[in-house]
Design an enzyme around this catalytic site. Structure first.
Site, mmCIF file in Angstrom:
data_model
loop_
_atom_site.group_PDB
_atom_site.id
_atom_site.type_symbol
_atom_site.label_atom_id
_atom_site.label_comp_id
_atom_site.label_asym_id
_atom_site.label_seq_id
_atom_site.Cartn_x
_atom_site.Cartn_y
_atom_site.Cartn_z
ATOM 1 N N GLU A 151 -20.211 -14.438 18.287
ATOM 2 C CA GLU A 151 -21.110 -14.642 17.152
ATOM 3 C C GLU A 151 -20.589 -15.733 16.206
ATOM 4 O O GLU A 151 -19.545 -15.549 15.577
ATOM 5 C CB GLU A 151 -21.248 -13.330 16.360
ATOM 6 C CG GLU A 151 -22.166 -13.455 15.146
ATOM 7 C CD GLU A 151 -22.296 -12.158 14.353
ATOM 8 O OE1 GLU A 151 -21.329 -11.383 14.323
ATOM 9 O OE2 GLU A 151 -23.369 -11.952 13.758
ATOM 10 N N GLU A 157 -16.751 -16.402 5.630
ATOM 11 C CA GLU A 157 -16.095 -15.248 6.263
ATOM 12 C C GLU A 157 -15.015 -15.648 7.269
ATOM 13 O O GLU A 157 -14.135 -14.852 7.572
ATOM 14 C CB GLU A 157 -17.137 -14.359 6.946
ATOM 15 C CG GLU A 157 -18.140 -13.780 5.954
ATOM 16 C CD GLU A 157 -19.110 -12.796 6.602
ATOM 17 O OE1 GLU A 157 -18.656 -11.794 7.149
ATOM 18 O OE2 GLU A 157 -20.326 -13.059 6.554
ATOM 19 N N ASP A 184 -27.082 -14.769 14.421
ATOM 20 C CA ASP A 184 -27.393 -13.919 13.262
ATOM 21 C C ASP A 184 -28.148 -14.781 12.254
ATOM 22 O O ASP A 184 -27.642 -15.803 11.788
ATOM 23 C CB ASP A 184 -26.054 -13.408 12.702
ATOM 24 C CG ASP A 184 -26.187 -12.495 11.496
ATOM 25 O OD1 ASP A 184 -27.070 -12.750 10.652
ATOM 26 O OD2 ASP A 184 -25.380 -11.563 11.374
ATOM 27 N N HIS A 187 -26.358 -15.833 9.000
ATOM 28 C CA HIS A 187 -25.395 -16.940 9.140
ATOM 29 C C HIS A 187 -26.123 -18.251 9.440
ATOM 30 O O HIS A 187 -25.744 -19.313 8.927
ATOM 31 C CB HIS A 187 -24.385 -16.640 10.249
ATOM 32 C CG HIS A 187 -23.630 -15.371 10.041
ATOM 33 N ND1 HIS A 187 -22.973 -15.081 8.865
ATOM 34 C CD2 HIS A 187 -23.424 -14.305 10.846
ATOM 35 C CE1 HIS A 187 -22.402 -13.886 8.961
ATOM 36 N NE2 HIS A 187 -22.663 -13.402 10.151
ATOM 37 N N HIS A 210 -28.988 -10.904 15.583
ATOM 38 C CA HIS A 210 -28.916 -10.074 14.379
ATOM 39 C C HIS A 210 -29.986 -10.547 13.417
ATOM 40 O O HIS A 210 -30.033 -11.738 13.065
ATOM 41 C CB HIS A 210 -27.538 -10.189 13.711
ATOM 42 C CG HIS A 210 -26.506 -9.295 14.302
ATOM 43 N ND1 HIS A 210 -25.150 -9.460 14.104
ATOM 44 C CD2 HIS A 210 -26.648 -8.186 15.082
ATOM 45 C CE1 HIS A 210 -24.501 -8.494 14.747
ATOM 46 N NE2 HIS A 210 -25.381 -7.720 15.348
ATOM 47 N N ARG A 216 -29.069 -11.080 3.137
ATOM 48 C CA ARG A 216 -28.463 -10.060 4.001
ATOM 49 C C ARG A 216 -29.169 -8.702 3.918
ATOM 50 O O ARG A 216 -28.691 -7.705 4.450
ATOM 51 C CB ARG A 216 -26.973 -9.908 3.678
ATOM 52 C CG ARG A 216 -26.234 -9.082 4.696
ATOM 53 C CD ARG A 216 -25.049 -9.740 5.277
ATOM 54 N NE ARG A 216 -25.137 -9.556 6.706
ATOM 55 C CZ ARG A 216 -24.259 -9.950 7.580
ATOM 56 N NH1 ARG A 216 -23.201 -10.622 7.178
ATOM 57 N NH2 ARG A 216 -24.425 -9.750 8.837
ATOM 58 N N GLU A 245 -29.022 -5.911 11.138
ATOM 59 C CA GLU A 245 -27.661 -5.755 10.590
ATOM 60 C C GLU A 245 -27.755 -6.128 9.111
ATOM 61 O O GLU A 245 -27.638 -7.297 8.746
ATOM 62 C CB GLU A 245 -26.684 -6.670 11.325
ATOM 63 C CG GLU A 245 -25.254 -6.449 10.862
ATOM 64 C CD GLU A 245 -24.318 -7.551 11.307
ATOM 65 O OE1 GLU A 245 -23.206 -7.225 11.757
ATOM 66 O OE2 GLU A 245 -24.687 -8.745 11.187
HETATM 67 C C1 LER Z 1 -21.038 -9.386 12.052
HETATM 68 O O1 LER Z 1 -22.075 -9.250 12.963
HETATM 69 C C2 LER Z 1 -21.402 -10.293 10.972
HETATM 70 O O2 LER Z 1 -22.480 -10.816 10.948
HETATM 71 C C3 LER Z 1 -20.416 -10.545 9.927
HETATM 72 O O3 LER Z 1 -20.987 -11.321 8.918
HETATM 73 C C4 LER Z 1 -19.881 -9.250 9.354
HETATM 74 O O4 LER Z 1 -19.292 -9.499 8.131
HETATM 75 MN MN MN Z 2 -24.002 -10.441 12.481
#
Ligand code: LER
Ligand code: MN
Length: 272
Positions: A151, A157, A184, A187, A210, A216, A245
């Site tokens: 991912e 992060e 995701d 992100h 995701h 978020r 998520e």
């Molecule tokens: C994990 O799937 C994710 O997206 C991270 O940002 C978790 O902090």
């Molecule tokens: Mn994620």
């Protein structure tokens, strides 16, 4: 395309002490219209796999994936830690996730567990350890018939692999047949110039998605255009999961219920 809800086995079972709350949450997920759950598991050695299998079977939900991020955020395990013992423990932990996935189903996610470049480590070294660790856990997964997901995660992060392009480059370096990308939308909204173009660029190498909005929270709570995301995924022939998520705001139940309702409406699956 099916929908999945991320829930924590550790939290809902109070670290394995009580399966009633977990089973009740599975029942709610099914009632809200989820097809599957994505299970956050910090340490599979602490999970009674029999009880987990029994709960899943009794409710009739599939496992979309096992999320492993708390192995990093709680236990500090990382594939790029300068201490070889920590790197080995991280790889062993992910191999345990693969063993659990071989029983209950689902992909194993490589997200935060890649770690980040720590002080005193060069970026080249961190990337070499990341590639080596990812290759090793993919081999462990392959022996068990388990597929893994890498991912891309936003810059706040980790410093390692933010974008689809960087994720594809890692896949090209590691060349593991059982490794695909998890993209995701939270992100992607931060890192990609165009979510649609990046999804299409990844194409058949997108194995899991995701779904989280720009803040978020549940899809619909922010400014990601999920109608366009779904249209793009459908156009690519994506047949995997949209896995919610999301932050538990205003609470876990409401956020998951809203996510399911909004995703199902956009997928044309209003009828429960
Ligand atoms: C994990 O799937 C994710 O997206 C991270 O940002 C978790 O902090
Ligand atoms: Mn994620």
């Amino acid at each position: 395309m099916q929908i999945s809800a991320v829930i924590s086995v550790d939290e809902l079972t109070r670290n394995g002490a009580d399966w009633a709350a977990f089973t009740a949450m599975l029942e709610r997920c099914r009632a809200w219209g989820y097809d599957a759950v994505e299970l956050a598991v910090r340490d599979p050695a602490r999970v009674d796999a029999r009880s987990l299998e029994r709960a899943l079977q009794s409710v009739g939900l599939a496992v979309a994936a096992l999320a492993t991020g708390t192995a990093f955020s709680v236990d500090g395990l990382s594939l790029t830690h300068p201490d070889a013992g920590v790197r080995r423990a991280a790889a062993e932990r992910i191999a345990d996730h693969c063993r659990l996935a071989a029983r209950v189903g689902g992909f194993v996610i490589l997200g935060l567990v890649r770690g980040r470049t720590l002080p005193g480590v060069t970026r080249e070294q961190a990337e070499a350890w990341m590639d080596e660790g990812v290759a090793a856990v993919c081999e462990a997964g392959a022996r068990l018939g388990v597929r893994l997901l890498f991912e891309p995660i936003n810059r706040y992060e980790t410093d390692l692999v933010h974008t689809v392009e960087e994720g594809l480059a890692l896949l090209d370096r590691v060349r593991a047949p059982n490794l695909g990308l998890l993209l995701d939308t939270f992100h992607m909204n931060i890192e990609e110039a165009s979510i649609g173009q990046s999804l299409r660029r990844a194409g058949a190498r997108v194995h899991h998605v995701h779904a989280a909005d720009s803040n978020r929270c549940y899809p619909g709570a922010g400014h990601v255009d999920f109608g366009a995301v779904i249209q793009t995924l459908e156009g690519m022939g994506y047949g995997g999961y949209l896995s919610a998520e999301i932050l538990p705001r205003p609470n876990l139940e409401t956020s998951l219920e809203q996510a399911a309702a909004n995703l199902r409406r956009l997928l044309g699956r209003d009828e429960l």
